[in-house]
Enzyme design. Structure first.
Site, mmCIF file in Angstrom:
data_model
loop_
_atom_site.group_PDB
_atom_site.id
_atom_site.type_symbol
_atom_site.label_atom_id
_atom_site.label_comp_id
_atom_site.label_asym_id
_atom_site.label_seq_id
_atom_site.Cartn_x
_atom_site.Cartn_y
_atom_site.Cartn_z
ATOM 1 N N THR A 72 0.878 -1.188 0.011
ATOM 2 C CA THR A 72 0.014 0.059 -0.107
ATOM 3 C C THR A 72 0.845 1.269 -0.144
ATOM 4 O O THR A 72 0.666 2.119 -0.867
ATOM 5 C CB THR A 72 -1.059 0.003 1.157
ATOM 6 O OG1 THR A 72 -1.698 -1.196 1.282
ATOM 7 C CG2 THR A 72 -1.736 1.150 1.171
ATOM 8 N N GLN A 180 1.488 -8.961 -6.064
ATOM 9 C CA GLN A 180 1.114 -10.616 -6.383
ATOM 10 C C GLN A 180 2.104 -11.156 -7.204
ATOM 11 O O GLN A 180 2.018 -12.640 -7.352
ATOM 12 C CB GLN A 180 -0.277 -10.453 -6.573
ATOM 13 C CG GLN A 180 -1.509 -9.938 -6.070
ATOM 14 C CD GLN A 180 -1.554 -10.959 -4.671
ATOM 15 O OE1 GLN A 180 -0.931 -12.247 -4.654
ATOM 16 N NE2 GLN A 180 -2.326 -10.467 -3.670
ATOM 17 N N THR A 239 12.064 6.115 11.540
ATOM 18 C CA THR A 239 12.804 5.143 12.067
ATOM 19 C C THR A 239 12.752 3.693 11.267
ATOM 20 O O THR A 239 11.495 3.205 11.284
ATOM 21 C CB THR A 239 12.720 4.908 13.436
ATOM 22 O OG1 THR A 239 13.001 6.166 14.184
ATOM 23 C CG2 THR A 239 13.751 3.933 13.874
ATOM 24 N N CYS A 326 -9.476 -6.441 1.699
ATOM 25 C CA CYS A 326 -10.021 -5.239 2.309
ATOM 26 C C CYS A 326 -11.494 -5.236 2.264
ATOM 27 O O CYS A 326 -12.022 -4.380 2.918
ATOM 28 C CB CYS A 326 -9.262 -3.981 2.126
ATOM 29 S SG CYS A 326 -9.124 -3.751 0.310
HETATM 30 C C1 LIG Z 1 -1.990 -6.356 -6.013
HETATM 31 C C2 LIG Z 1 -1.877 -5.735 -4.667
HETATM 32 N N1 LIG Z 1 -1.378 -4.471 -4.194
HETATM 33 C C3 LIG Z 1 -1.092 -4.012 -3.087
HETATM 34 C C4 LIG Z 1 -1.523 -4.591 -2.056
HETATM 35 C C5 LIG Z 1 -1.428 -4.036 -0.524
HETATM 36 O O1 LIG Z 1 -0.356 -4.759 0.305
HETATM 37 P P1 LIG Z 1 -0.520 -4.449 1.799
HETATM 38 O O2 LIG Z 1 -1.911 -4.635 2.170
HETATM 39 O O3 LIG Z 1 0.429 -5.528 2.464
HETATM 40 O O4 LIG Z 1 -0.095 -2.981 1.900
HETATM 41 C C6 LIG Z 1 -2.024 -5.977 -2.126
HETATM 42 C C7 LIG Z 1 -2.347 -6.702 -1.017
HETATM 43 O O5 LIG Z 1 -3.491 -7.489 -1.055
HETATM 44 C C8 LIG Z 1 -2.264 -6.457 -3.525
HETATM 45 O O6 LIG Z 1 -2.561 -7.641 -3.643
#
Ligand SMILES: Cc1ncc(COP(=O)(O)O)c(C=O)c1O
Length: 383
Positions: A72, A180, A239, A326
């Protein structure tokens, strides 16, 4: 009841060797890499070494690797950082309709609040972006194109190298969200994506959660999104999370070059699941047969919704997902299924099985046996 965990695209268990690599930094090696004294200097030496190790696997310069808190944050830094840095050059961004929300939402924010225009490229029924569509969408004021390497919901692989080459012909920066992709597809080096920025997410390949990286090809320096210190080449204040960095480094060394998701092991299991699900009336397989992650089998089922299906599977001990974790728990239809042309009622009925290292033929058999009754119950008819 035995648990069958078929949700590896949501997250993977921490590998034992990765855990071991993290332990010193949860214990004696607690130093802050910015401290002047010897405890801090030891932490700094480790941080530098970790960056060197990752750069060796990726075949890039250590300064081109920024450690972040995950996929993210890497996506947010790529999109906001590049867009804001080049806002005087242009305010047009191109992405696709099937990106993860961690990419779509920053784009939407820039469009709603910061005067950017965003083109969301359509996809075909397999979820794939057409290079021709990208060519037509590029404009003199385009500052960034972002298309994911592999889709989290249905597993589609995008022709990122081709898309990246197109962008470079036109002098436009290209980012790919490869959260992914790493650990699942054959990796040679970071340059194979033809991308200026690449997002990495450690917990998708047996690393720790809260650990990620963004490759940023030098001499590009996007604007930071976190302020408060000169960490990470002035790009990410805060940090450094050494346990997470230690774990991610170990996972990258172990599981990326030779993908930990082994196609030879997984493809026959996925085919079995695919055939079993596809033979149930009203079920449509949504993961493409070709150019798709070997571990991912997604389908939609007429007359159900995801929550009922997932709850029914869970009662049988089976962990699956409706796509992006999510949105589990909410009835939001899948934007990916909508984009591939799925009817509105079926966009609400996505089930994603994503297999991994510990998946077995016996587990696949359990799921195949349970599935018809689970779908029937979700449709409101008892078997
Ligand atoms: C394609 C993709 N991008 C970004 C993310 C975000 O990863 P995170 O929730 O670990 O920050 C995910 C997680 O499901 C993902 O599948």
């Amino acid at each position: 009841m035995r648990t069958v965990y078929f949700d590896y695209n949501a997250t993977t268990p921490l590998d034992a060797a990765v855990r071991t690599a993290m332990l010193p930094f949860l214990d004696a090696e607690f130093g802050n890499p910015s401290s002047i004294h010897h405890v801090g200097r030891r932490a700094r030496a480790f941080l530098d070494e970790a960056r060197d190790r990752v750069a060796r696997v990726f075949a890039c310069k250590p300064s081109e690797m920024i450690f972040t808190s995950g996929g993210t944050e890497s996506n947010n830094l790529a999109v906001f950082g590049v867009a804001r840095h080049f806002r005087d050059k242009g305010r047009h961004i191109i992405t696709s309709m099937v990106e993860h929300h961690a990419l779509l939402h920053p784009c939407e924010y820039l469009s709603e609040k910061e005067g950017f225009e965003v083109t969301f490229l359509p996809v075909d029924r397999h979820g794939r972006v057409s290079p021709d569509d990208l060519r037509k969408a590029l404009r003199p004021d385009t500052v960034l194109v972002s298309v994911m390497a592999a889709n989290n919901e249905i597993g589609t692989l995008q022709p990122v190298a081709e898309l990246g080459a197109l962008c470079h012909e036109r002098g436009v920066l290209f980012h790919t969200d490869a959260a992914q992709w790493f650990g699942k597809e054959p990796f040679v080096d970071i340059h194979q994506f033809n991308a200026d920025l690449v997002s990495v997410c450690a917990h998708k390949f047996h690393g720790p959660k809260g650990a990620g990286a963004l490759f940023i090809r030098s001499p590009l320096l996007p604007d930071p999104i976190l302020f408060g210190g000169g960490h990470e080449n002035e790009l990410r204040a805060g940090t450094e999370n050494l346990p997470a960095i230690a774990g991610m480094t170990e996972a990258i060394e172990r599981f990326v070059r030779a993908p930990v998701f082994n196609r030879e092991q997984l493809a026959p299991l996925a085919t079995k699941l695919r055939d079993a699900a596809g033979s149930i009336a009203g079920v449509t397989i949504r993961s493409p047969r070709e150019e798709c992650l070997a571990n991912t089998v997604s389908f939609s089922a007429k007359g159900c919704d995801s929550i009922m299906l997932l709850a029914g599977l869970d009662l049988e001990g089976i962990c699956a997902s409706s796509g992006s974790a999510c949105s589990a728990g909410s009835l939001e239809p899948s934007h990916v299924l909508k984009a591939i042309g799925c009817e509105a009622d079926e966009s609400n009925a996505l089930v994603r099985f994503s297999l991994g290292r510990e998946s077995t033929a016996e587990e696949v058999q359990t799921v195949c046996a349970a599935l018809p009754a689970v779908i029937n119950r979700a449709r409101g008819c008892e078997l």
